[in-house]
Design an enzyme around this catalytic site. Structure first.
Site, PDB file in Angstrom:
ATOM      1  N   ASP A  97       0.861  -1.189   0.000  1.00 43.84           N
ATOM      2  CA  ASP A  97       0.000   0.000   0.000  1.00 43.84           C
ATOM      3  C   ASP A  97       0.900   1.242   0.000  1.00 43.84           C
ATOM      4  O   ASP A  97       1.741   1.396   0.898  1.00 43.84           O
ATOM      5  CB  ASP A  97      -0.888  -0.011   1.258  1.00 43.84           C
ATOM      6  CG  ASP A  97      -2.271   0.586   1.011  1.00 43.84           C
ATOM      7  OD1 ASP A  97      -3.268  -0.011   1.454  1.00 43.84           O
ATOM      8  OD2 ASP A  97      -2.327   1.650   0.343  1.00 43.84           O
ATOM      9  N   ASP A 199      -2.943   4.770  -2.169  1.00 48.12           N
ATOM     10  CA  ASP A 199      -3.952   5.362  -1.290  1.00 48.12           C
ATOM     11  C   ASP A 199      -4.252   6.809  -1.688  1.00 48.12           C
ATOM     12  O   ASP A 199      -3.336   7.613  -1.861  1.00 48.12           O
ATOM     13  CB  ASP A 199      -3.377   5.327   0.135  1.00 48.12           C
ATOM     14  CG  ASP A 199      -4.379   5.699   1.184  1.00 48.12           C
ATOM     15  OD1 ASP A 199      -5.328   4.921   1.380  1.00 48.12           O
ATOM     16  OD2 ASP A 199      -4.239   6.771   1.805  1.00 48.12           O
ATOM     17  N   GLU A 255      -6.335   4.079  -5.638  1.00 52.12           N
ATOM     18  CA  GLU A 255      -7.600   4.296  -4.938  1.00 52.12           C
ATOM     19  C   GLU A 255      -8.017   5.713  -5.291  1.00 52.12           C
ATOM     20  O   GLU A 255      -7.464   6.690  -4.782  1.00 52.12           O
ATOM     21  CB  GLU A 255      -7.451   4.157  -3.429  1.00 52.12           C
ATOM     22  CG  GLU A 255      -8.793   4.219  -2.745  1.00 52.12           C
ATOM     23  CD  GLU A 255      -8.781   4.904  -1.410  1.00 52.12           C
ATOM     24  OE1 GLU A 255      -7.903   5.723  -1.160  1.00 52.12           O
ATOM     25  OE2 GLU A 255      -9.655   4.595  -0.599  1.00 52.12           O
ATOM     26  N   HIS A 331     -11.261  -2.797   3.392  1.00 46.69           N
ATOM     27  CA  HIS A 331     -11.178  -2.459   4.819  1.00 46.69           C
ATOM     28  C   HIS A 331     -11.940  -1.185   5.166  1.00 46.69           C
ATOM     29  O   HIS A 331     -11.995  -0.786   6.341  1.00 46.69           O
ATOM     30  CB  HIS A 331      -9.699  -2.311   5.204  1.00 46.69           C
ATOM     31  CG  HIS A 331      -9.042  -1.173   4.487  1.00 46.69           C
ATOM     32  ND1 HIS A 331      -8.805  -1.186   3.113  1.00 46.69           N
ATOM     33  CD2 HIS A 331      -8.633   0.026   4.922  1.00 46.69           C
ATOM     34  CE1 HIS A 331      -8.253  -0.050   2.768  1.00 46.69           C
ATOM     35  NE2 HIS A 331      -8.145   0.715   3.833  1.00 46.69           N
ATOM     36  N   ASP A 332     -12.503  -0.526   4.140  1.00 47.39           N
ATOM     37  CA  ASP A 332     -13.275   0.706   4.377  1.00 47.39           C
ATOM     38  C   ASP A 332     -14.776   0.503   4.169  1.00 47.39           C
ATOM     39  O   ASP A 332     -15.544   1.462   4.306  1.00 47.39           O
ATOM     40  CB  ASP A 332     -12.836   1.816   3.406  1.00 47.39           C
ATOM     41  CG  ASP A 332     -11.429   2.308   3.651  1.00 47.39           C
ATOM     42  OD1 ASP A 332     -10.799   2.773   2.687  1.00 47.39           O
ATOM     43  OD2 ASP A 332     -10.971   2.215   4.804  1.00 47.39           O
TER      44      ASP A 332
HETATM   45  O1  TEU Z   1      -9.376   5.891   2.026  1.00 44.54           O
HETATM   46  C1  TEU Z   1      -9.565   7.111   1.342  1.00 44.54           C
HETATM   47  C2  TEU Z   1     -10.961   7.362   0.978  1.00 44.54           C
HETATM   48  O2  TEU Z   1     -11.288   7.400  -0.177  1.00 44.54           O
HETATM   49  C3  TEU Z   1     -11.957   7.648   2.032  1.00 44.54           C
HETATM   50  O3  TEU Z   1     -13.203   7.943   1.465  1.00 44.54           O
HETATM   51  C4  TEU Z   1     -12.091   6.456   2.884  1.00 44.54           C
HETATM   52  O4  TEU Z   1     -12.814   5.490   2.141  1.00 44.54           O
HETATM   53  C5  TEU Z   1     -12.672   6.742   4.234  1.00 44.54           C
HETATM   54  O5  TEU Z   1     -13.627   5.768   4.533  1.00 44.54           O
HETATM   55  C6  TEU Z   1     -13.374   8.086   4.382  1.00 44.54           C
HETATM   56  O6  TEU Z   1     -14.731   7.952   4.100  1.00 44.54           O
HETATM   57  C7  TEU Z   1      -7.996   5.579   2.174  1.00 44.54           C
HETATM   58  C8  TEU Z   1      -7.845   4.311   2.991  1.00 44.54           C
HETATM   59  O7  TEU Z   1      -8.452   3.223   2.303  1.00 44.54           O
HETATM   60  C9  TEU Z   1      -8.484   4.554   4.335  1.00 44.54           C
HETATM   61  O8  TEU Z   1      -8.464   3.368   5.133  1.00 44.54           O
HETATM   62  C10 TEU Z   1      -7.707   5.658   5.039  1.00 44.54           C
HETATM   63  O9  TEU Z   1      -8.346   5.955   6.275  1.00 44.54           O
HETATM   64  C11 TEU Z   1      -7.647   6.921   4.169  1.00 44.54           C
HETATM   65  O10 TEU Z   1      -7.310   6.653   2.817  1.00 44.54           O
HETATM   66  C12 TEU Z   1      -6.557   7.844   4.680  1.00 44.54           C
HETATM   67  O11 TEU Z   1      -5.299   7.259   4.394  1.00 44.54           O
END
Ligand code: TEU
Length: 557
Positions: A97, A199, A255, A331-332
């Protein structure tokens, strides 16, 4: 093989929740090592590890304080090199990542930058003076609630952070910052890393005039179009490709928060030499009411028609140039069968049905840990969640701004809260689900006795073996990689029906994504059943009644 990732199935490991090998309640690299044979049995081609670098863990590792050191919680650099070697022996590639939209505030660069306005590292981040009334430089919000700016008393300036105040945004306008990133990438790829998940890559180029968003009602801080797709975004990515990516046989997935189809075409058109593919969020927002002060926590009922139309739009848009990722979980996100389906009566056929409609599409499928055994949302009390995003949103939306009731917020977290995906992997029905001999950092989902790997491996009819079959089909039939997509019955509220076709073959993917029987009127031609998720599925897709969550793949030659 150059474009190996087009025929690959990639498995996302969230290391802190995957397997704890030393009993501290926290997953680690040697835990992953112990489970490589399990992943080889599933048949995946690569693993993507969420961050394992040194970090204060404010955002579970997405706040990095040293990019070249593995955090002791996960192990050592030697453990990482060993894991890469052992994965490669099993023909499993390793994707790391790359979190370079921001660092941790404990990173040496930020510690220096904040010391003084003339510090050599000052320009590694975005510092701006307060407005004349002392308030933040603009009304941009943080994804983790509040302002995207925090005042640093040391120099009386604000610094920018799209996420937590402990995650200051890097200034990619600074050539030195970019070269630092490229050196980090080379360091890991020289150790055998096969590619990158990038990310928040959509955020690395900023709109440097930092204009206020138009005031919308009583919203003090706003998240919007200026948080992504800045003016130099593709220039920076093309430079990264020229200087680093093109020097290695690697795979890249961005992402790309805030990406529409036009942006996706720019990122993934191979002629532009940027990235191989991106994660978009469009299909994972179909149950979210857009444009309200509650942001992502304003939910609306799932409707299959919305999901079908978004997926079809992206399939058609990237059909000729570009490449889709295929995912429902990470994971989100909440667990897909809890969020879009049924995770009780029909949990098993439902999980297999969602896997069928996803893995039949054109693109690269990503399986998130636990998805292959049908893990479900966890329904914890608010106090039992770990995620700062949840707690910050509760304080801002329920306590301070009162835009959501506590009940509505709790319901939203139960559906889409990130911790639903972060509960420890369920290996067996023993204590802590076999994840750890210690007290796990986040409670184990109470349904682990029913849902676990040991049970799945003993049940030839399990979701696990169904995923294994889907992966085998993808590996063996080129039509899964190359076939043209066409959606049928776009407005049917229960049936997801599409074909994939080449000059010589056709696939028909058919699923009843509902809890009621559905009548399917049939598809002409000589088809034969490749795979189905229930016993007794019709051998040919003739007029038939599909049982709740019944799904099938037919082949015509
Ligand atoms: O997520 C970035 C992102 O697009 C955010 O919308 C995220 O999905 C988060 O849920 C806010 O709604 C990335 C990573 O996947 C996330 O785990 C991190 O917290 C974030 O970046 C910051 O690095």
């Amino acid at each position: 093989m150059r474009d190996w990732w087009k025929k690959a199935v990639i498995y996302q490991v969230y290391p802190r929740s995957f397997k704890d090998s030393d009993g501290d309640g926290f997953g680690d690299l040697n835990g992953i090592l112990q489970k490589l044979d399990y992943l080889a049995e599933l048949g995946v081609d690569a693993i993507w590890l969420s961050p394992v670098y040194q970090s204060p863990q404010k955002d579970n590792g997405y706040d990095i304080s040293d990019y070249r050191m593995i955090d002791p919680k996960f192990g050592t650099n030697e453990d990482m090199f060993h894991l890469i070697k052992e994965a490669h022996i099993r023909k499993i590639k390793v994707i790391m990542d790359l979190v370079v939209n921001h660092t941790s505030d404990q990173h040496q660069w930020f510690q220096e930058s904040r010391k003084a306005k003339d510090n050599p590292y000052r320009d590694y981040y975005f510092w701006r003076d307060p407005k004349t009334d002392g308030s933040e430089p603009n009304n941009w919000g943080s994804y983790f609630s509040g302002s995207a700016w925090t005042l640093d008393q040391q120099t009386g300036q604000y610094y920018l952070h799209y996420f937590a105040k402990e995650q200051p945004d890097l200034n990619w306008e600074n050539e030195e910052v970019r070269q630092q990133v490229y050196r980090i990438m080379r360091f890991w790829m020289d150790k055998g890393v096969d590619g990158w998940r990038m990310d928040v890559i959509g955020g690395i180029s900023k709109f440097l005039d930092f204009p206020d968003y138009p005031a919308t009602g009583d919203q003090r801080y706003v998240l919007g179009k200026w948080h992504a797709n800045g003016p130099r975004l593709h220039e920076f990515i093309q430079e990264m490709n020229r200087e680093v990516l093109s020097q290695y046989p690697c795979m890249t997935v961005g992402e790309a928060n805030g990406s529409d189809i036009d942006a996706a075409k720019k990122y993934t058109d191979p002629r532009r030499k940027e990235l191989n593919m991106i994660f978009s969020f469009a299909h994972m927002s179909v149950d979210i009411q857009q444009g309200t002060p509650a942001g992502k926590w304003a939910l609306r009922p799932f409707q299959l028609v919305r999901l079908k139309k978004v997926l079809a739009k992206w399939q058609e848009a990237l059909a000729d140039h570009g490449w889709n990722t295929l995912y429902f979980e990470n994971h989100d996100q909440g667990r897909v069968i809890s969020r879009f389906g049924n995770d009780t009566t029909y949990r098993v056929p439902c999980a297999k049905a969602f896997a069928t409609i996803l893995h039949g599409l054109k693109g690269t499928p990503f399986i998130y840990q636990g998805e292959e055994i049908g893990m479900v949302n966890c329904h914890y009390d608010l106090k039992d969640y770990n995620d700062l995003e949840i707690h910050n949103a509760y304080n801002e939306l329920v306590i301070e701004n009162k835009v959501l009731s506590k009940e509505a917020f709790r319901h939203a977290v139960e559906r889409i809260g990130r911790d639903n995906a972060r509960t420890p992997m369920q290996w067996n029905k023993n204590k802590q689900a076999g994840f750890s001999d210690g007290q796990s950092w986040l409670k184990v989902n109470p349904r682990y006795k029913e849902i676990n790997v040991e049970q799945a491996l003993q049940d030839t009819d399990s979701i696990f073996y169904y995923y294994k079959q889907l992966i085998q089909l993808r590996h063996s039939l080129d039509i899964f990689t190359e076939g043209d997509f066409q959606l049928f019955l776009p407005d049917d509220p229960q049936l997801f029906v599409y074909t994939r076709t080449t000059n010589t073959e056709a696939l028909l993917i058919l699923a009843n994504i509902s809890e009621e029987p559905a009548v399917y009127s049939g598809m002409e031609g000589e088809w034969h059943l490749l795979l189905s998720n229930l016993p007794g599925t019709a051998d040919t897709p003739s007029k038939q009644q599909l049982r709740p969550y019944e799904a099938a793949i037919y082949l015509q030659r």
